[in-house]
Structures are given as structure tokens and as C-alpha cells.
Design a protein around this motif. Structure first.
Motif, PDB file in Angstrom:
ATOM      1  N   LEU A 170       0.826  -1.197   0.000  1.00 11.16           N
ATOM      2  CA  LEU A 170       0.000   0.000   0.000  1.00 11.16           C
ATOM      3  C   LEU A 170       0.863   1.252   0.000  1.00 11.16           C
ATOM      4  O   LEU A 170       2.004   1.235   0.476  1.00 11.16           O
ATOM      5  N   ALA A 171       0.313   2.331  -0.529  1.00 11.17           N
ATOM      6  CA  ALA A 171       1.003   3.620  -0.506  1.00 11.17           C
ATOM      7  C   ALA A 171      -0.016   4.738  -0.522  1.00 11.17           C
ATOM      8  O   ALA A 171      -1.054   4.643  -1.179  1.00 11.17           O
ATOM      9  N   GLU A 172       0.295   5.795   0.232  1.00 10.71           N
ATOM     10  CA  GLU A 172      -0.511   7.002   0.202  1.00 10.71           C
ATOM     11  C   GLU A 172       0.087   7.989  -0.796  1.00 10.71           C
ATOM     12  O   GLU A 172       1.284   7.907  -1.137  1.00 10.71           O
ATOM     13  N   ASP A 173      -0.717   8.932  -1.234  1.00  6.00           N
ATOM     14  CA  ASP A 173      -0.227  10.035  -2.056  1.00  6.00           C
ATOM     15  C   ASP A 173       0.360  11.062  -1.095  1.00  6.00           C
ATOM     16  O   ASP A 173      -0.356  11.909  -0.553  1.00  6.00           O
ATOM     17  N   ILE A 174       1.671  10.972  -0.868  1.00  6.71           N
ATOM     18  CA  ILE A 174       2.292  11.812   0.154  1.00  6.71           C
ATOM     19  C   ILE A 174       2.436  13.266  -0.273  1.00  6.71           C
ATOM     20  O   ILE A 174       2.929  14.085   0.511  1.00  6.71           O
ATOM     21  N   ARG A 175       1.996  13.600  -1.490  1.00  8.17           N
ATOM     22  CA  ARG A 175       1.917  15.021  -1.831  1.00  8.17           C
ATOM     23  C   ARG A 175       0.927  15.722  -0.914  1.00  8.17           C
ATOM     24  O   ARG A 175       0.992  16.946  -0.739  1.00  8.17           O
ATOM     25  N   TYR A 176       0.021  14.950  -0.327  1.00  8.12           N
ATOM     26  CA  TYR A 176      -0.963  15.492   0.598  1.00  8.12           C
ATOM     27  C   TYR A 176      -0.639  15.105   2.035  1.00  8.12           C
ATOM     28  O   TYR A 176      -1.485  15.188   2.926  1.00  8.12           O
ATOM     29  N   GLY A 177       0.590  14.693   2.264  1.00  6.45           N
ATOM     30  CA  GLY A 177       1.014  14.314   3.599  1.00  6.45           C
ATOM     31  C   GLY A 177       0.717  12.860   3.913  1.00  6.45           C
ATOM     32  O   GLY A 177       0.224  12.102   3.082  1.00  6.45           O
ATOM     33  N   GLN A 178       1.057  12.478   5.121  1.00  6.63           N
ATOM     34  CA  GLN A 178       0.784  11.130   5.606  1.00  6.63           C
ATOM     35  C   GLN A 178      -0.413  11.202   6.538  1.00  6.63           C
ATOM     36  O   GLN A 178      -0.363  11.889   7.561  1.00  6.63           O
ATOM     37  N   GLN A 179      -1.476  10.505   6.215  1.00  4.52           N
ATOM     38  CA  GLN A 179      -2.735  10.688   6.933  1.00  4.52           C
ATOM     39  C   GLN A 179      -3.255   9.423   7.619  1.00  4.52           C
ATOM     40  O   GLN A 179      -3.851   9.494   8.681  1.00  4.52           O
ATOM     41  N   VAL A 180      -3.055   8.261   7.017  1.00  2.81           N
ATOM     42  CA  VAL A 180      -3.687   7.031   7.516  1.00  2.81           C
ATOM     43  C   VAL A 180      -3.075   6.596   8.848  1.00  2.81           C
ATOM     44  O   VAL A 180      -1.860   6.466   8.980  1.00  2.81           O
ATOM     45  N   GLU A 181      -3.940   6.366   9.818  1.00  2.00           N
ATOM     46  CA  GLU A 181      -3.515   5.900  11.139  1.00  2.00           C
ATOM     47  C   GLU A 181      -3.830   4.420  11.365  1.00  2.00           C
ATOM     48  O   GLU A 181      -3.178   3.759  12.171  1.00  2.00           O
ATOM     49  N   SER A 182      -4.817   3.904  10.657  1.00  2.00           N
ATOM     50  CA  SER A 182      -5.154   2.483  10.776  1.00  2.00           C
ATOM     51  C   SER A 182      -5.994   2.065   9.584  1.00  2.00           C
ATOM     52  O   SER A 182      -6.699   2.884   8.988  1.00  2.00           O
ATOM     53  N   PHE A 183      -5.900   0.787   9.236  1.00  4.76           N
ATOM     54  CA  PHE A 183      -6.642   0.276   8.086  1.00  4.76           C
ATOM     55  C   PHE A 183      -6.821  -1.230   8.212  1.00  4.76           C
ATOM     56  O   PHE A 183      -6.137  -1.904   8.994  1.00  4.76           O
ATOM     57  N   VAL A 184      -7.737  -1.732   7.410  1.00  2.00           N
ATOM     58  CA  VAL A 184      -8.030  -3.168   7.368  1.00  2.00           C
ATOM     59  C   VAL A 184      -8.034  -3.609   5.908  1.00  2.00           C
ATOM     60  O   VAL A 184      -8.540  -2.895   5.038  1.00  2.00           O
ATOM     61  N   VAL A 185      -7.454  -4.762   5.628  1.00  2.00           N
ATOM     62  CA  VAL A 185      -7.522  -5.374   4.301  1.00  2.00           C
ATOM     63  C   VAL A 185      -8.475  -6.562   4.390  1.00  2.00           C
ATOM     64  O   VAL A 185      -8.340  -7.410   5.285  1.00  2.00           O
ATOM     65  N   GLU A 186      -9.448  -6.603   3.477  1.00  2.00           N
ATOM     66  CA  GLU A 186     -10.447  -7.656   3.496  1.00  2.00           C
ATOM     67  C   GLU A 186     -10.525  -8.342   2.137  1.00  2.00           C
ATOM     68  O   GLU A 186     -10.166  -7.760   1.117  1.00  2.00           O
ATOM     69  N   ALA A 187     -10.982  -9.563   2.143  1.00  6.32           N
ATOM     70  CA  ALA A 187     -11.216 -10.325   0.914  1.00  6.32           C
ATOM     71  C   ALA A 187     -12.644 -10.868   0.953  1.00  6.32           C
ATOM     72  O   ALA A 187     -13.148 -11.244   2.021  1.00  6.32           O
ATOM     73  N   GLN A 188     -13.280 -10.883  -0.192  1.00  4.59           N
ATOM     74  CA  GLN A 188     -14.658 -11.382  -0.257  1.00  4.59           C
ATOM     75  C   GLN A 188     -14.627 -12.879  -0.570  1.00  4.59           C
ATOM     76  O   GLN A 188     -14.139 -13.295  -1.625  1.00  4.59           O
ATOM     77  N   ARG A 189     -15.173 -13.661   0.317  1.00  3.35           N
ATOM     78  CA  ARG A 189     -15.208 -15.113   0.154  1.00  3.35           C
ATOM     79  C   ARG A 189     -16.628 -15.600   0.415  1.00  3.35           C
ATOM     80  O   ARG A 189     -17.219 -15.280   1.454  1.00  3.35           O
ATOM     81  N   ASP A 190     -17.157 -16.328  -0.553  1.00  3.22           N
ATOM     82  CA  ASP A 190     -18.547 -16.816  -0.469  1.00  3.22           C
ATOM     83  C   ASP A 190     -19.517 -15.656  -0.263  1.00  3.22           C
ATOM     84  O   ASP A 190     -20.510 -15.771   0.474  1.00  3.22           O
ATOM     85  N   GLY A 191     -19.217 -14.535  -0.922  1.00  9.23           N
ATOM     86  CA  GLY A 191     -20.104 -13.379  -0.865  1.00  9.23           C
ATOM     87  C   GLY A 191     -19.994 -12.551   0.393  1.00  9.23           C
ATOM     88  O   GLY A 191     -20.749 -11.578   0.561  1.00  9.23           O
ATOM     89  N   VAL A 192     -19.068 -12.897   1.287  1.00  7.47           N
ATOM     90  CA  VAL A 192     -18.934 -12.183   2.558  1.00  7.47           C
ATOM     91  C   VAL A 192     -17.524 -11.604   2.675  1.00  7.47           C
ATOM     92  O   VAL A 192     -16.532 -12.286   2.401  1.00  7.47           O
ATOM     93  N   TRP A 193     -17.463 -10.334   3.088  1.00  3.03           N
ATOM     94  CA  TRP A 193     -16.156  -9.709   3.298  1.00  3.03           C
ATOM     95  C   TRP A 193     -15.575 -10.190   4.622  1.00  3.03           C
ATOM     96  O   TRP A 193     -16.236 -10.122   5.663  1.00  3.03           O
ATOM     97  N   ALA A 194     -14.322 -10.675   4.565  1.00  2.00           N
ATOM     98  CA  ALA A 194     -13.655 -11.177   5.766  1.00  2.00           C
ATOM     99  C   ALA A 194     -12.290 -10.510   5.904  1.00  2.00           C
ATOM    100  O   ALA A 194     -11.575 -10.313   4.911  1.00  2.00           O
ATOM    101  N   GLU A 195     -11.935 -10.173   7.128  1.00  2.00           N
ATOM    102  CA  GLU A 195     -10.646  -9.524   7.373  1.00  2.00           C
ATOM    103  C   GLU A 195      -9.489 -10.478   7.093  1.00  2.00           C
ATOM    104  O   GLU A 195      -9.490 -11.625   7.526  1.00  2.00           O
ATOM    105  N   VAL A 196      -8.497  -9.959   6.356  1.00  2.95           N
ATOM    106  CA  VAL A 196      -7.276 -10.709   6.083  1.00  2.95           C
ATOM    107  C   VAL A 196      -6.153 -10.235   6.987  1.00  2.95           C
ATOM    108  O   VAL A 196      -5.419 -11.018   7.572  1.00  2.95           O
ATOM    109  N   THR A 197      -6.008  -8.927   7.127  1.00  3.01           N
ATOM    110  CA  THR A 197      -4.976  -8.347   7.985  1.00  3.01           C
ATOM    111  C   THR A 197      -5.336  -6.908   8.286  1.00  3.01           C
ATOM    112  O   THR A 197      -6.172  -6.317   7.608  1.00  3.01           O
TER     113      THR A 197
END
Length: 242
Positions: A170-197
């Protein structure tokens, strides 16, 4: 406090090549004698830029400064050439890579010339092996030509078919600074979004590793904490070949 420009990079605080789990490129500084500045927190402080760190620095900080971390480490045990030393293993260098470049930092890898002024053959060979290993860790970006949907605080990728993924970049557009403090990556399996990391800061480069590949067609990164509008410019998905 206001943010001002600063040096190109700042010392991460150790010589092991390792960044903090959440590395911030915006850090508090204080003015010293004759117009010079120094960091308001210790160079090796466990936290240099979170909200808590900024609050702790308030009594002594004069402003915020943009200074991405530089992780320095030598390919051998010492910084200078010693014939009885051998370069670090490929596995060691790869671990350093993911804990520096993969944590919003610049990696400075020291290679010392030998007594003839040449780079040791063993070190050169190890550099080639290291480069090949990184290429196997992060081969083709499966999301490069995928259908991508962007909305405030989230990016969804449709790979077109189910693919195995065990590396996320992942990467932010640092021309606008660093903003993200936390995030979740999810994958859709059997029609349901599940957290991966999940993780904290992103910045210019955040790489997350999964010991077990996840097979899915649709992937999502969702920002759960941000200082201002989050602008994700890279959401890469990889299947390592290690």
C-alpha cells in the motif's frame, strides 16, 4: 503547530536497519541555538509521530517537520571491511527489507570496499541473490490491470477471477502528507467480506506479509483511522514465489 519542510531523511534511531511498526514521516522538532533544529523526541523513541507522541512532545516542540526515516545497516557485522566477516544471509536481508521499506522507510545498506578498494565478491554475489529474492517475494502485481473502485477511505479491487495472495503493498499520495492511522484489508469469500490483515500507518510504502495465501477475487482496503482525507494511490496484491 504547523508542518514545515525539513531534511530529506532522518535517522531511524538504530543501526539494525529496522523501522518502527508504525513509522511516521511527520515528526515534532524543537528550535535550538543559532536557528538550528533537533527532534523533540529521542531519536530511538519507540514512537515518533502518533497522536500520543505529538501530545507528549507539545511542551518542547516548536513545529512539525517532514522527515521520512532512513534505516541504516551494514551487509556485514561491521561498518568497515574485515576479512573474517561474511555478509548477512539472504533471509536476514529480506527480513530487513520488509521491516524498513515495508514500513515507510528508506533502506541504506552499507557495502564496504576491501583493502584493494573493491567490493568483496561475496558481498556482490549476496546483493544479486538479495535482489532476486525480493523479485520473488513481490513478483507480478495481480491488481495492476484489475478493475479498481475508489471511494472515500476505501479501495476495492476486482481481479476478475480468484487468485491467491500473500503479499499486500500500500502507498498514500504523500503530496498530501501522511494521513492514515489504521486500516483493514479484506477479501470477499462466499459473498462475505472477511478480514485478512490490519495495521496502522501507511505512508509512502507499507508491505504486509501473510504466512498462508488467501484465495479471493475481490479485495478491499478500508481506512479505519485517518488525520485527514486518505488518498491511497497503491493497492498491490502479490503471490510470492519463495
Amino acid at each position: 503547530m504547523i508542518a514545515v519542510s525539513g531534511p530529506d531523511v532522518r535517522w531511524v534511531g538504530n543501526e539494525g536497519g529496522l523501522a518502527r511498526e508504525d513509522e511516521w514521516s511527520v515528526v515534532p522538532v524543537q528550535e535550538t541555538d543559532y536557528g538550528r533544529t533537533d527532534y523533540a523526541l529521542a531519536h530511538d523513541a519507540p514512537d515518533m509521530g502518533s497522536r500520543a507522541a505529538l501530545v507528549n512532545a507539545l511542551p518542547v516542540a516548536d513545529h512539525l517537520q517532514w522527515g521520512p526515516a532512513e534505516c541504516d545497516v551494514s551487509i556485514r557485522d561491521g561498518w568497515f571491511y574485515h576479512a573474517d566477516q561474511q555478509p548477512k544471509s539472504v533471509s536476514q536481508l529480506t527480513d530487513i527489507y520488509f521491516r524498513s521499506v515495508g514500513r515507510d522507510s528508506v533502506l541504506l545498506l552499507n557495502i564496504s570496499p576491501d583493502t584493494d578498494g573493491l567490493l568483496p565478491a561475496a558481498d556482490v554475489a549476496r546483493l544479486r541473490e538479495f535482489r532476486e529474492r525480493v523479485d520473488r517475494e513481490l513478483p507480478e502485481d495481480l491488481a495492476r490491470d484489475a478493475r479498481t473502485t475508489v471511494s472515500p477511505g476505501r479501495v476495492t479491487v476486482d481481479l476478475g477471477q480468484e487468485r491467491e495472495v500473500d503479499r499486500v503493498r500500500l502507498a498514500e499520495d504523500i503530496r498530501y502528507g501522511q494521513q492514515v492511522e489504521s486500516f483493514v484489508v479484506e477479501a470477499q469469500r462466499d459473498g462475505v467480506w472477511a478480514e485478512v490483515t490490519r495495521a496502522g500507518a501507511i505512508g509512502a510504502s507499507r508491505i504486509l506479509l501473510s504466512a498462508v495465501p488467501v484465495r479471493a477475487r475481490r479485495w478491499l482496503v478500508r481506512v479505519t483511522g485517518s488525520r485527514a482525507a486518505a488518498r491511497i494511490v497503491e493497492f498491490g496484491l502479490y503471490r510470492s514465489r519463495v
